[in-house]
Design an enzyme around this catalytic site. Structure first.
Site, PDB file in Angstrom:
ATOM      1  N   ASP A 216       0.841  -1.197   0.000  1.00 23.71           N
ATOM      2  CA  ASP A 216       0.000   0.000   0.000  1.00 23.71           C
ATOM      3  C   ASP A 216       0.876   1.247   0.000  1.00 23.71           C
ATOM      4  OD1 ASP A 216      -2.361   1.619   0.304  1.00 23.71           O
ATOM      5  OD2 ASP A 216      -1.792   1.872   2.406  1.00 23.71           O
TER       6      ASP A 216
ATOM      7  N   ASP B 266       1.807   4.322  -3.390  1.00 18.72           N
ATOM      8  CA  ASP B 266       1.685   5.786  -3.515  1.00 18.72           C
ATOM      9  C   ASP B 266       3.039   6.402  -3.886  1.00 18.72           C
ATOM     10  OD1 ASP B 266      -0.963   5.371  -2.623  1.00 18.72           O
ATOM     11  OD2 ASP B 266      -0.962   7.207  -1.435  1.00 18.72           O
TER      12      ASP B 266
END
Ligand code: NAD
Ligand code: IPM
Ligand code: MN
Length: 353
Positions: free
Chosen positions: A249, A253
């Site tokens: 996760d 980004d």
């Protein structure tokens, strides 16, 4: 693709914030790309999200879950997350619920630089960033196992257990190697934190064991902190990265920003043989909701992953090429330094398909 038209049913959960806007704008481009290779998409809009939850108390009813599991060809999600639902219960139930209950163990997140000026690193004119993150999507800290004691007191204790099991670590690592092999890649990088978290030695063992099955593919290991540093230092060294749910996760980004930001990052939640769930990496960006300026490219590129998985690779390729052409023309939303609106960018992509 030739022959008769294929009709495919796509369930859409626009969700919250910018989610519905980016999906609505992107549908015509995705549809056109599908049609160009013989696919007819039927879109079924579902109401689930914060508004629906606040109005009805319902997050994702079982009947809807069963429908999504059994009766559609793919699920396209905008974004879920709304400040009016502080614990984001609806997002957990809908997004994580679908990932877990459909056992979509591969969170496939490509990071590809589609135009040189989108990379924030210096000297990017001829950089080639093209790697994909295989994020484990069904266990780790996301199972939210653990315990709470003395809640609300000065002695409050919250324990979050990270679950790592051999079968699930094996299948995500194997998926990464298989994909590398099928796509002519030469190296798979695994990242964990086994120097501090003994449980992560399981990742090391399985990475070595599964890697043995792929002697033609180089194995590389980084601790996750060093991987984060290397991603910024020299992102072009990576081809395929496999890691656990939380690390995946976080670095998705970071990877997104290397190629233009969250407005450019697509993802697919997959389990071969089951219905896939497709969503941009970004969230609902509440402060941009309703402004008509969110970048729809992440959703369009997500549509490309969806077409590829539905057997329309040519349509997916056309979408990516159309996005590249629109970037070259300079038709961009404000996150990429332009002043075009969400629908202007999406319409330009549709026209370029
Ligand atoms: P976010 O991804 O929503 O936004 C962070 C920032 O990235 C935005 O403020 C904006 O500057 C930029 N951004 C994101 N998408 C963009 C786009 N399409 N175009 C232009 N700029 C864009 O992350 P957040 O602010 O941490 O989270 C907001 C909510 O979304 C939270 O509730 C979070 O839980 C949720 N969320 C949902 C998903 C999902 O549904 N898959 C993913 C991430 C976050
Ligand atoms: C993502 C998001 C989700 C995640 C949130 C909304 C639960 O950040 O898809 O990357 O952490 O998986
Ligand atoms: Mn995320």
């Amino acid at each position: 693709m030739s022959g008769a038209t294929r009709r495919l049913k796509i369930a859409v959960i626009g969700g919250d914030g910018i989610g519905p806007e980016v999906v609505e704008a992107s549908v015509p481009a995705i549809e056109r790309a599908a049609r160009s290779c013989g696919g007819e998409l039927e879109w079924e809009w579902l109401p689930y999200g914060a508004d629906h939850f606040l109005r009805t108390g319902e997050t994702l009813p079982d009947s809807a879950f069963e429908h999504l599991r059994d009766e559609v060809d793919a699920i396209l999600v905008g974004a879920l997350g709304d400040p009016r639902v502080p614990d984001q219960r609806h997002a957990r139930d809908i997004l994580l619920g679908l990932r877990f209950r459909l056992d979509l163990y591969i969170n496939f997140r490509p990071c590809i630089l589609l135009h040189p000026d989108l990379c924030p690193l210096k000297g990017s004119a001829d950089r080639k960033i093209d790697f994909v993150i295989f994020r484990e999507n069904t266990e780790g800290l996301y199972l939210a196992r653990g315990s709470s004691r003395n809640v609300g007191t000065p002695e409050e204790e919250q324990v979050a257990e990270e679950v790592n099991t051999a079968p699930k670590v094996s299948r995500i690592i194997r998926a990464a190697f298989l994909w590398a092999k099928e796509h002519g890649r030469t190296k798979v990088t695994m990242a964990d934190k086994s120097n501090a978290i003994p449980a992560h030695h399981l990742w090391q063992r399985i990475f070595a064991e599964v890697g043995e099955e792929f002697p033609e593919i180089e194995r590389e290991h980084y601790y996750i902190d060093a991987l984060a540093m290397q991603l910024v230092k020299r992102p072009e060294q990576f081809e395929v990265i496999v890691t656990n749910n939380l690390f995946g996760d976080i670095i998705s980004d970071l990877g997104a920003q290397l190629v233009g930001g969250l407005g450019m990052a697509p993802s697919a939640n997959l389990h071969p043989g089951k219905v896939g769930l497709f969503e941009p990496v970004h969230g609902s960006a509440p402060k941009y909701a309703g402004k008509g300026t969110a970048n729809p490219m992440a959703t369009i590129l997500t549509g490309a992953l969806m077409l590829e998985q539905l057997g329309m690779s040519e349509g997916g390729r056309r979408l990516v090429e159309a996005v590249k052409a629109v970037l070259r023309e300079g038709i961009r939303t404000p996150d990429l330094g332009g002043n075009a609106t969400t629908t202007e960018v999406a319409e330009a992509v549709r026209a370029a398909v």
